[in-house]
Design a protein around this motif. Structure first.
Motif, PDB file in Angstrom:
ATOM      1  N   ALA A 171      -0.474  -1.572  -1.357  1.00  0.00           N
ATOM      2  CA  ALA A 171      -0.971  -2.841  -1.900  1.00  0.00           C
ATOM      3  C   ALA A 171      -1.203  -2.739  -3.403  1.00  0.00           C
ATOM      4  O   ALA A 171      -0.838  -3.648  -4.173  1.00  0.00           O
ATOM      5  CB  ALA A 171      -2.253  -3.248  -1.179  1.00  0.00           C
ATOM      6  N   LEU A 172      -1.805  -1.624  -3.842  1.00  0.00           N
ATOM      7  CA  LEU A 172      -2.067  -1.446  -5.268  1.00  0.00           C
ATOM      8  C   LEU A 172      -0.762  -1.335  -6.056  1.00  0.00           C
ATOM      9  O   LEU A 172      -0.617  -1.938  -7.131  1.00  0.00           O
ATOM     10  CB  LEU A 172      -2.918  -0.187  -5.486  1.00  0.00           C
ATOM     11  N   THR A 173       0.191  -0.574  -5.526  1.00  0.00           N
ATOM     12  CA  THR A 173       1.457  -0.395  -6.223  1.00  0.00           C
ATOM     13  C   THR A 173       2.188  -1.723  -6.363  1.00  0.00           C
ATOM     14  O   THR A 173       2.756  -2.026  -7.430  1.00  0.00           O
ATOM     15  CB  THR A 173       2.338   0.624  -5.465  1.00  0.00           C
ATOM     16  N   ARG A 174       2.154  -2.524  -5.320  1.00  0.00           N
ATOM     17  CA  ARG A 174       2.807  -3.837  -5.407  1.00  0.00           C
ATOM     18  C   ARG A 174       2.044  -4.777  -6.343  1.00  0.00           C
ATOM     19  O   ARG A 174       2.659  -5.564  -7.067  1.00  0.00           O
ATOM     20  CB  ARG A 174       2.937  -4.442  -4.010  1.00  0.00           C
ATOM     21  N   ALA A 175       0.714  -4.698  -6.340  1.00  0.00           N
ATOM     22  CA  ALA A 175      -0.072  -5.569  -7.207  1.00  0.00           C
ATOM     23  C   ALA A 175       0.172  -5.274  -8.684  1.00  0.00           C
ATOM     24  O   ALA A 175       0.103  -6.175  -9.525  1.00  0.00           O
ATOM     25  CB  ALA A 175      -1.560  -5.433  -6.878  1.00  0.00           C
ATOM     26  N   ARG A 176       0.467  -4.003  -9.000  1.00  0.00           N
ATOM     27  CA  ARG A 176       0.697  -3.626 -10.392  1.00  0.00           C
ATOM     28  C   ARG A 176       2.174  -3.378 -10.691  1.00  0.00           C
ATOM     29  O   ARG A 176       2.520  -2.695 -11.657  1.00  0.00           O
ATOM     30  CB  ARG A 176      -0.110  -2.368 -10.728  1.00  0.00           C
ATOM     31  N   ALA A 177       3.024  -3.930  -9.859  1.00  0.00           N
ATOM     32  CA  ALA A 177       4.455  -3.688  -9.997  1.00  0.00           C
ATOM     33  C   ALA A 177       4.985  -4.100 -11.358  1.00  0.00           C
ATOM     34  O   ALA A 177       5.803  -3.388 -11.965  1.00  0.00           O
ATOM     35  CB  ALA A 177       5.209  -4.420  -8.889  1.00  0.00           C
ATOM     36  N   MET A 178       4.545  -5.222 -11.875  1.00  0.00           N
ATOM     37  CA  MET A 178       5.034  -5.669 -13.179  1.00  0.00           C
ATOM     38  C   MET A 178       4.588  -4.709 -14.276  1.00  0.00           C
ATOM     39  O   MET A 178       5.375  -4.323 -15.147  1.00  0.00           O
ATOM     40  CB  MET A 178       4.538  -7.089 -13.473  1.00  0.00           C
ATOM     41  N   GLN A 179       3.332  -4.280 -14.219  1.00  0.00           N
ATOM     42  CA  GLN A 179       2.798  -3.337 -15.216  1.00  0.00           C
ATOM     43  C   GLN A 179       3.545  -2.012 -15.177  1.00  0.00           C
ATOM     44  O   GLN A 179       3.829  -1.406 -16.219  1.00  0.00           O
ATOM     45  CB  GLN A 179       1.304  -3.108 -14.935  1.00  0.00           C
ATOM     46  N   TRP A 180       3.894  -1.553 -13.965  1.00  0.00           N
ATOM     47  CA  TRP A 180       4.538  -0.247 -13.805  1.00  0.00           C
ATOM     48  C   TRP A 180       6.062  -0.343 -13.699  1.00  0.00           C
ATOM     49  O   TRP A 180       6.724   0.654 -13.456  1.00  0.00           O
ATOM     50  CB  TRP A 180       3.975   0.446 -12.557  1.00  0.00           C
ATOM     51  N   HIS A 181       6.593  -1.570 -13.857  1.00  0.00           N
ATOM     52  CA  HIS A 181       8.047  -1.791 -13.840  1.00  0.00           C
ATOM     53  C   HIS A 181       8.667  -1.320 -12.528  1.00  0.00           C
ATOM     54  O   HIS A 181       9.631  -0.565 -12.499  1.00  0.00           O
ATOM     55  CB  HIS A 181       8.710  -1.103 -15.037  1.00  0.00           C
ATOM     56  N   ILE A 182       8.072  -1.803 -11.435  1.00  0.00           N
ATOM     57  CA  ILE A 182       8.496  -1.416 -10.088  1.00  0.00           C
ATOM     58  C   ILE A 182       9.036  -2.637  -9.353  1.00  0.00           C
ATOM     59  O   ILE A 182       8.497  -3.738  -9.459  1.00  0.00           O
ATOM     60  CB  ILE A 182       7.300  -0.813  -9.310  1.00  0.00           C
ATOM     61  N   ASP A 183      10.101  -2.412  -8.596  1.00  0.00           N
ATOM     62  CA  ASP A 183      10.654  -3.417  -7.700  1.00  0.00           C
ATOM     63  C   ASP A 183       9.871  -3.333  -6.389  1.00  0.00           C
ATOM     64  O   ASP A 183       9.909  -2.309  -5.701  1.00  0.00           O
ATOM     65  CB  ASP A 183      12.135  -3.132  -7.461  1.00  0.00           C
ATOM     66  N   THR A 184       9.167  -4.382  -6.030  1.00  0.00           N
ATOM     67  CA  THR A 184       8.294  -4.337  -4.847  1.00  0.00           C
ATOM     68  C   THR A 184       9.065  -4.119  -3.552  1.00  0.00           C
ATOM     69  O   THR A 184       8.467  -3.755  -2.531  1.00  0.00           O
ATOM     70  CB  THR A 184       7.472  -5.627  -4.724  1.00  0.00           C
ATOM     71  N   ASN A 185      10.380  -4.353  -3.574  1.00  0.00           N
ATOM     72  CA  ASN A 185      11.187  -4.148  -2.373  1.00  0.00           C
ATOM     73  C   ASN A 185      11.773  -2.740  -2.297  1.00  0.00           C
ATOM     74  O   ASN A 185      12.546  -2.447  -1.371  1.00  0.00           O
ATOM     75  CB  ASN A 185      12.329  -5.169  -2.331  1.00  0.00           C
ATOM     76  N   ARG A 186      11.415  -1.881  -3.264  1.00  0.00           N
ATOM     77  CA  ARG A 186      12.014  -0.537  -3.303  1.00  0.00           C
ATOM     78  C   ARG A 186      10.928   0.527  -3.401  1.00  0.00           C
ATOM     79  O   ARG A 186      11.048   1.493  -4.135  1.00  0.00           O
ATOM     80  CB  ARG A 186      12.977  -0.441  -4.489  1.00  0.00           C
ATOM     81  N   ILE A 187       9.859   0.350  -2.645  1.00  0.00           N
ATOM     82  CA  ILE A 187       8.756   1.315  -2.626  1.00  0.00           C
ATOM     83  C   ILE A 187       8.794   2.068  -1.296  1.00  0.00           C
ATOM     84  O   ILE A 187       8.680   1.469  -0.225  1.00  0.00           O
ATOM     85  CB  ILE A 187       7.391   0.639  -2.798  1.00  0.00           C
ATOM     86  N   GLY A 188       8.964   3.378  -1.348  1.00  0.00           N
ATOM     87  CA  GLY A 188       9.009   4.201  -0.154  1.00  0.00           C
ATOM     88  C   GLY A 188       7.848   5.173  -0.099  1.00  0.00           C
ATOM     89  O   GLY A 188       6.895   5.091  -0.882  1.00  0.00           O
ATOM     90  N   MET A 189       7.934   6.119   0.835  1.00  0.00           N
ATOM     91  CA  MET A 189       6.862   7.095   1.012  1.00  0.00           C
ATOM     92  C   MET A 189       7.458   8.403   1.485  1.00  0.00           C
ATOM     93  O   MET A 189       8.405   8.410   2.291  1.00  0.00           O
ATOM     94  CB  MET A 189       5.851   6.568   2.030  1.00  0.00           C
ATOM     95  N   VAL A 190       6.957   9.503   0.968  1.00  0.00           N
ATOM     96  CA  VAL A 190       7.364  10.824   1.424  1.00  0.00           C
ATOM     97  C   VAL A 190       6.112  11.642   1.711  1.00  0.00           C
ATOM     98  O   VAL A 190       5.129  11.570   0.959  1.00  0.00           O
ATOM     99  CB  VAL A 190       8.267  11.533   0.393  1.00  0.00           C
ATOM    100  N   GLY A 191       6.125  12.376   2.810  1.00  0.00           N
ATOM    101  CA  GLY A 191       4.951  13.163   3.176  1.00  0.00           C
ATOM    102  C   GLY A 191       5.336  14.536   3.679  1.00  0.00           C
ATOM    103  O   GLY A 191       6.456  14.770   4.148  1.00  0.00           O
ATOM    104  N   PHE A 192       4.372  15.454   3.611  1.00  0.00           N
ATOM    105  CA  PHE A 192       4.563  16.855   3.949  1.00  0.00           C
ATOM    106  C   PHE A 192       3.584  17.245   5.051  1.00  0.00           C
ATOM    107  O   PHE A 192       2.368  17.086   4.887  1.00  0.00           O
ATOM    108  CB  PHE A 192       4.342  17.731   2.711  1.00  0.00           C
TER     109      PHE A 192
END
Length: 304
Positions: A171-192
């Motif tokens: 939610a935070l990443t999408r809310a600040r997508a414009m500030q961080w120059h992120i495409d809200t449809n291209r946010i993934g996740m990687v975990g270990f």
């Protein structure tokens, strides 16, 4: 994540990098986490032990995390692709491998043009005193390692606080997508390890996080019920992983049966917890393979 579903996974680092050295857990001051943003999920209910950190295996670990944070690692604007990844370190839900499975991964992604965000999610409480913590770990591993428990749909149970943290990170990443120059449809996740469990659970929860792609790095690979719109998944595991190397590959079969994209790398050697450590095994190549996979899906360059 109260309860005992993850008893057998509560490890600081299941196998040391080569050469095995600096394996003693040494308390350190809580480091300055420049740029870390507190998520809005609040404090862990019932927590009484404050956050602490220690060094081990040439890396640093956090434990007793009671308030979740998200730390951005943004790429050079000249090479930014607009894609982003939430990075979830592992540590058995008792610790977080913040350097080897967090910051180092995020820096490597940013160098490839991917915005990366390290999720420091809330953890099970452990004794504040280091000797007491070490003794609790010894007692935990005195019996057989138990696999993680899943519900009828294959989703891991007992992860409500951590899934809430992951959802807040999206939610935070999408809310600040414009500030961080992120495409809200291209946010993934990687975990270990435990972070891989959280990554999969976040996808299977089917709520508003909706990762565009996921990476499962040495997590359990039991069969799951795959959503019809499940994202592409990248999986890496060492065959000699003491926790998950002999548990079958049902997750891969499930994704394939659902006709959803999956890539699986099974390395002959590497143990558990190899992360960004430079080992002599081919498991060290997982990140380059992951980056090529991201490129194959068009995520290393701006969307057309």
């Amino acid at each position: 994540m109260a309860g005992t579903a993850f008893t057998g996974l509560a490890i600081v680092c299941a196998s040391a990098p080569a050469p095995a050295q600096n394996d003693r857990m040494t308390p350190i001051a809580v480091p300055v986490q420049s740029g870390a943003i507190t998520l809005n999920t609040g404090a862990l209910p019932g927590a009484s032990v404050p956050e602490s950190w220690h060094s081990q295996y040439g890396s640093v670990f956090a434990r007793n995390v009671t308030v979740a944070t998200l730390t951005p690692f943004l790429p050079d604007p000249a090479k930014a692709s607009g894609a982003a990844v939430i990075v979830a370190p592992g540590g058995g839900f008792r610790t977080l491998s913040m350097e080897n499975e967090g910051w180092d991964v995020a820096k490597a992604l940013a160098a490839r043009g991917i915005a990366a965000f390290v999720l420091k999610y809330r953890l099970n409480q452990t004794p504040a005193d280091m000797p007491a913590f070490e003794e609790s770990m010894r007692q935990m591993f005195a019996g057989p390692v138990r696999p993680p428990q899943a519900d009828a749909n294959g989703a891991f149970t007992g992860l409500a606080p951590q899934i809430a943290d992951a959802r807040a990170a999206f939610a935070l990443t999408r809310a600040r997508a414009m500030q961080w120059h992120i495409d809200t449809n291209r946010i993934g996740m990687v975990g270990f390890s435990a972070g891989a469990m959280l990554t999969l659970a976040t996808e299977l929860a089917g709520e508003d996080a909706k990762p565009a792609f996921i990476g499962i790095i040495y997590g359990p690979l039991g069969p799951v019920s795959v959503p019809a719109d499940a994202p592409p998944v990248f999986v890496a595991l060492a065959a000699d992983d003491p926790l998950f190397g002999n548990g079958g590959y049902g997750l891969i079969d499930s994704w394939r049966a659902a006709k959803r994209p999956v890539e699986f790398h099974l390395y002959e050697q590497g143990g558990h917890g190899f992360g960004m450590y430079q080992k002599t095994t081919t498991s060290t190549g997982w990140f380059d393979a992951f980056a090529r996979w991201l490129g194959m899906h068009g995520l290393l360059k701006p969307a057309g």
